[in-house]
Design an enzyme around this catalytic site. Structure first.
Site, PDB file in Angstrom:
ATOM      1  N   VAL A 151      -0.376  11.822  -0.961  1.00  0.00           N
ATOM      2  CA  VAL A 151      -1.299  12.703  -0.246  1.00  0.00           C
ATOM      3  C   VAL A 151      -2.478  11.907   0.296  1.00  0.00           C
ATOM      4  CG1 VAL A 151      -2.972  14.581  -0.540  1.00  0.00           C
ATOM      5  CG2 VAL A 151      -0.657  14.829  -1.451  1.00  0.00           C
ATOM      6  N   GLU A 152      -2.983  10.967  -0.483  1.00  0.00           N
ATOM      7  CA  GLU A 152      -4.170  10.222  -0.075  1.00  0.00           C
ATOM      8  C   GLU A 152      -3.918   9.292   1.106  1.00  0.00           C
ATOM      9  OE1 GLU A 152      -7.245  10.460  -0.943  1.00  0.00           O
ATOM     10  OE2 GLU A 152      -7.019  11.874  -2.600  1.00  0.00           O
ATOM     11  N   THR A 153      -2.869   8.474   1.045  1.00  0.00           N
ATOM     12  CA  THR A 153      -2.731   7.405   2.054  1.00  0.00           C
ATOM     13  C   THR A 153      -1.295   7.188   2.536  1.00  0.00           C
ATOM     14  OG1 THR A 153      -2.466   5.695   0.340  1.00  0.00           O
ATOM     15  CG2 THR A 153      -4.711   6.149   1.108  1.00  0.00           C
TER      16      THR A 153
ATOM     17  N   TYR B 257      -5.410  20.954  -2.461  1.00  0.00           N
ATOM     18  CA  TYR B 257      -5.128  19.546  -2.716  1.00  0.00           C
ATOM     19  C   TYR B 257      -4.265  19.388  -3.963  1.00  0.00           C
ATOM     20  CZ  TYR B 257      -5.817  14.662  -3.986  1.00  0.00           C
ATOM     21  OH  TYR B 257      -5.597  13.355  -4.339  1.00  0.00           O
TER      22      TYR B 257
END
Length: 384
Positions: A169-171, A367
């Site tokens: 999800v982050e990168t 999230y």
């Protein structure tokens, strides 16, 4: 995006140029270009009717910075004085460094609150992350880092699918770590934060992150101007803010150096350590969110918005009209979360302690649920 230049001014070449631009544009996935037209454009390019221009090297930085004489601002000078007195930085070196920092308006614009009235939409949000490119990249990341993921699970009690979900999800597993100079972003937000009710608190927060960025760079022997990250100053595969790097990052590959930008092992171990430090319990059940239905009485509404923590017994929630098809453990506490879907029906779930540990990474139900769903999707794809 690659640019194509016509070699002729004919109508045909102009048509093929515009068509090929549409084909190659990022938004082409949603275009109405026919397969036949796409084939014509590709064939024309092969035959030389349209020739590619020389490739340009991608910009190293993803910002439009402008010079602001931060060194002349009293509040900046006071900050630099504190860095010199509290942490032993050379004041002249700090002056030289701040003279190279740029104001980045993009970070200011992105920090402004969203326009009011736009409804939240969980399904639209989720679709950005639970999609084939990210899932396939997750399978590859898991395969390449299976040993580190298994070791993190043993040592910290955080399942591999949760770690994989967060980094995905982050990168997208390191593909999109950000190309803003961290010092530019943090200085801009520490001293030029946009007007808002929380401006003073947010500036204090980013001033602390700027302090930690300088400490981190000195500790690791890094030129602070070479640190690249997100528009808010987050760094590396797991997008840790500088303070989180200083507090929670670990050397998980055993090279006596913490590197969240290049070491997948360090990123994996650091994510697991962060979650444990924020309340993750290794012995809790693997299922951390249970879909539920709610009664028309709406007595259950009093349990919404009760903070990012599991506070209520299952009996309390059931008595208020919350029911689950599955059977959540009776001896645990839960929170009731709502996933709004715009004009469509809201989805509700019971969230356990470990769900709320994930929200400490990013304070959002959307999230945390996306992390869970992506990790599950990658695990299922890997098993096929």
């Amino acid at each position: 995006m690659r640019r194509f230049l016509p070699t002729t001014t004919s109508t045909t070449s102009a048509f093929l140029l515009s068509l090929l631009l549409a084909v190659t544009a990022q938004a082409a996935e949603n275009s109405q270009i026919s397969a036949a037209d796409r084939a014509r454009a590709i064939q024309a390019a092969k035959q030389g009717a349209i020739k590619p221009a020389a490739k340009k090297a991608p910009a190293r930085f993803d910002f439009e910075g402008e010079f602001v004489n931060y060194a002349s601002w009293p509040e900046v000078r006071s900050f630099l004085d504190e860095m010199a007195s509290r942490h032993g930085f050379d004041r002249a070196e700090l002056d030289a460094l701040i003279g190279k920092v740029r104001y980045v308006d993009t970070t200011v614009q992105l920090m402004k609150p969203a326009p009011p009235g736009k409804p939240k939409n969980w399904q639209a949000y989720s679709a950005r992350f639970i999609e084939p490119v990210r899932i396939n990249a997750g399978v590859k990341f898991w395969q390449e880092n299976a040993e580190a993921l298994a070791r993190a699970e043993r040592e910290y009690g955080v399942p591999a699918n949760i770690i994989v979900g967060i980094i995905g999800v982050e990168t997208v597993y390191g593909r999109n770590t950000g190309r803003f100079r961290v010092l530019d972003a943090l200085t801009t937000l520490a001293f030029s934060y946009p007007e808002s009710p929380t401006r003073a608190a947010r500036m204090a927060y980013f001033k602390g992150e700027l302090e930690n960025a300088l400490l981190f760079a000195r500790k690791d022997g890094i030129d602070p101007l070479t640190l690249l990250g997100s528009y808010a100053g987050a760094i590396g595969l797991p997008q840790f803010m500088p303070s989180s790097i200083m507090k929670y990052a670990v050397d998980f590959d055993g090279d006596s150096h913490i590197d969240l930008r290049n070491s997948t092992a360090d990123a994996i171990g650091s994510v697991a350590h962060f979650l444990v430090e924020h309340g993750w319990k290794r012995d809790d059940p693997a299922t951390i969110a249970y879909p539920v239905t709610v009664s028309p009485s709406r007595v259950w509404e009093k349990f919404l918005g009760a903070g990012l923590a599991a506070k209520f017994t299952l009996a309390e929630l059931q008595q208020a009209g919350v029911s689950s098809v599955a059977a959540p453990p009776q001896n645990m506490l839960y929170g009731l979360i709502d996933l709004q879907n715009g004009s469509e029906a809201t989805e509700y779930s019971l969230a356990s302690n470990n769900f709320f540990a994930i929200t400490q990474y990013n304070r959002s139900y959307f999230y945390a649920m996306s992390v869970i769903d992506l990790g599950k999707a990658v695990s299922e794809a890997r098993a096929r």
